[in-house]
Design an enzyme around this catalytic site. Structure first.
Site, short mmCIF file in Angstrom:
data_model
loop_
_atom_site.label_atom_id
_atom_site.label_comp_id
_atom_site.label_asym_id
_atom_site.label_seq_id
_atom_site.Cartn_x
_atom_site.Cartn_y
_atom_site.Cartn_z
N CYS A 52 61.88 -4.68 -36.68
CA CYS A 52 60.60 -5.23 -36.21
C CYS A 52 59.97 -6.13 -37.28
O CYS A 52 59.96 -5.79 -38.46
CB CYS A 52 59.66 -4.08 -35.87
SG CYS A 52 58.08 -4.65 -35.22
N CYS A 56 53.62 -2.64 -40.34
CA CYS A 56 52.90 -1.37 -40.22
C CYS A 56 53.42 -0.41 -41.30
O CYS A 56 54.61 -0.06 -41.29
CB CYS A 56 53.09 -0.78 -38.83
SG CYS A 56 52.75 -1.98 -37.50
N CYS A 59 55.67 2.69 -40.60
CA CYS A 59 56.73 2.62 -39.59
C CYS A 59 58.14 2.39 -40.14
O CYS A 59 58.41 1.38 -40.79
CB CYS A 59 56.40 1.55 -38.57
SG CYS A 59 57.59 1.55 -37.21
N CYS A 96 58.36 7.85 -21.54
CA CYS A 96 57.73 6.77 -22.30
C CYS A 96 58.80 5.95 -23.04
O CYS A 96 59.57 6.51 -23.83
CB CYS A 96 56.78 7.33 -23.34
SG CYS A 96 55.60 8.49 -22.67
N CYS A 128 55.74 5.14 -18.68
CA CYS A 128 54.85 4.62 -19.73
C CYS A 128 55.68 3.72 -20.63
O CYS A 128 56.87 3.96 -20.83
CB CYS A 128 54.27 5.79 -20.52
SG CYS A 128 53.27 5.26 -21.93
N CYS A 188 46.74 4.41 -22.84
CA CYS A 188 47.08 5.48 -23.77
C CYS A 188 46.84 4.91 -25.17
O CYS A 188 47.52 3.97 -25.58
CB CYS A 188 48.54 5.87 -23.59
SG CYS A 188 49.14 7.00 -24.87
N ARG A 260 46.87 14.11 -26.68
CA ARG A 260 48.28 14.44 -26.95
C ARG A 260 48.50 14.81 -28.42
O ARG A 260 48.19 14.01 -29.32
CB ARG A 260 49.17 13.25 -26.56
CG ARG A 260 50.68 13.56 -26.69
CD ARG A 260 51.53 12.50 -25.99
NE ARG A 260 51.09 12.35 -24.63
CZ ARG A 260 50.62 11.21 -24.11
NH1 ARG A 260 50.58 10.13 -24.83
NH2 ARG A 260 50.22 11.18 -22.87
#
Ligand code: SAM
Ligand code: DTB
Ligand code: SF4
Length: 327
Positions: A52, A56, A59, A96, A128, A188, A260
């Site tokens: 990616c 972040c 991550c 998801c 999702c 979400c 969650r």
């Protein structure tokens, strides 16, 4: 204090309530709005892994960090649907799909994701996705394909956010959330605890979530999974009280939401998780893998559900909750 549009001062006071009083209050709110013995079971699948371009700091999938994640291009539809069938057999009601993308692009890969959404819906699972930033048109196309919910987290307070991510802004995130909301997809949206943020940053996140134009239908509270090679690799493990406090505050501020207990369950005992459920968590990710990191085995969760007297929330009830939350 009103549950809707709380002020920063109200959220601050609530967050700092002595923990047992806070949990007691959250448990009451939970029981007033939900059947507290039912927990939504969601399964995550990484449909495109690693490489990616974003930075972040938490991550393992960011290309710029040297982690053990193996890059994997977008999976084919049949593979994803086989995983969805297995998730359903294991008792999940929501599936998801996550992609290590900065944003969705209008290309054949997005068309493939739309096919995945249609396939998951045909299995009578809630669908999702979490694919990074989306435009209004892309959100609309996902809605037309049958998408129930889109996950896009604010992650932390606006002030702390800049210390963790520099390649996209808080404002970009809010923009995507508004595209999702306008398309009529369930939102979400939550964040991460344990990145080195202060109580005020957690309060800022909870305040931002509860002050979105409409509160999210789902609020994932993740404990940081500190992964070797990421800038946050050496963060100490978050205290369970911090997770419980964040969950209880979220439950009181967003009474109708599914809160969650997301990443981090693998390092929590059954009694620690029980306190999170008491504090208002009513949804989990099940299955032995989150996106790239481990999660408790299905059998261990089945045992926990039996010990705590919990049962999986049926899918149609989850749908009704979402409908209620958006009224
Ligand atoms: N690439 C998309 C995006 O960032 O919007 C979707 C996938 S991304 C992995 C979804 C969310 O997972 C992040 O916003 C973050 O809140 C959470 N997450 C990622 N890595 C994590 C970690 N190591 N520990 C806890 N939560 C994490
Ligand atoms: C969310 O808030 N947590 C999930 C989901 N949304 C996509 C992701 C957790 C990822 C944990 C790190 C990993 O497994 O790569
Ligand atoms: Fe990319 Fe999402 Fe990971 Fe950020 S959280 S680096 S956008 S996969």
């Amino acid at each position: 204090m009103t549950a809707t549009r709380p002020t920063l001062a109200e959220v601050t006071a609530l967050y700092h309530t002595p923990i047992l009083d806070l949990v007691y209050r959250a448990a009451g709110v939970h029981r007033a709005h939900h059947n507290a013995s039912q927990v939504q079971v969601c399964v995550l699948l990484s449909i495109k892994t690693g490489g990616c371009p974003e930075d972040c700091g938490y991550c393992p999938q960011a290309a710029r960090y040297d982690t053990n994640v193996e890059n994997q291009g977008l999976l084919d539809v049949e593979h994803v649907l086989a995983c969805a069938r297995k998730a359903k057999d294991d008792g999940a009601t929501r599936f998801c799909m996550g992609a290590a993308w900065r944003e969705v692009k209008d290309n054949s890969q997005f068309d493939r994701v739309l096919d995945m959404i249609r396939g998951v819906k045909a299995l009578e699972l809630e669908a999702c996705c979490t694919l990074g930033m989306v435009t209004a048109e892309q959100a609309q196309r996902m809605k037309e394909a049958g998408l129930d919910a889109y996950n896009h987290n604010l992650d932390s307070s606006e002030a702390f956010y800049d210390r963790i991510i520099s390649t996209r802004t808080y404002q970009d995130r809010l923009q995507t959330l508004s595209h999702v909301r306008d398309a009529g997809i369930s939102v979400c949206c939550g964040g991460i605890v344990g990145m080195g943020e202060t109580d005020d940053d957690r309060i800022g996140l909870l305040h931002a979530l509860a002050n979105l134009p409409e509160p999210p239908e789902s609020v994932p509270i993740n404990a940081l999974v500190a992964v070797e090679g990421t800038p946050l690799a050496s963060q100490p493990k978050v205290q369970v009280w911090d997770m419980i406090r964040a969950i209880a505050t979220a439950r009181i501020l967003m009474p109708r939401a599914m809160v969650r207990l997301s990443a981090g369950r693998i390092s929590m005992s059954e009694s620690e998780q029980a306190l999170c459920f008491l504090a208002g968590a009513n949804s989990i990710f099940a299955g032995d893998k989150l996106l790239t990191t481990p999660n408790p085995e299905v059998d261990r969760d089945a045992e926990m559900f039996a010990n705590l007297g919990l049962t999986p929330l049926p899918a149609q009830v989850a749908d009704r909750e979402a409908a209620q939350a958006s009224v």
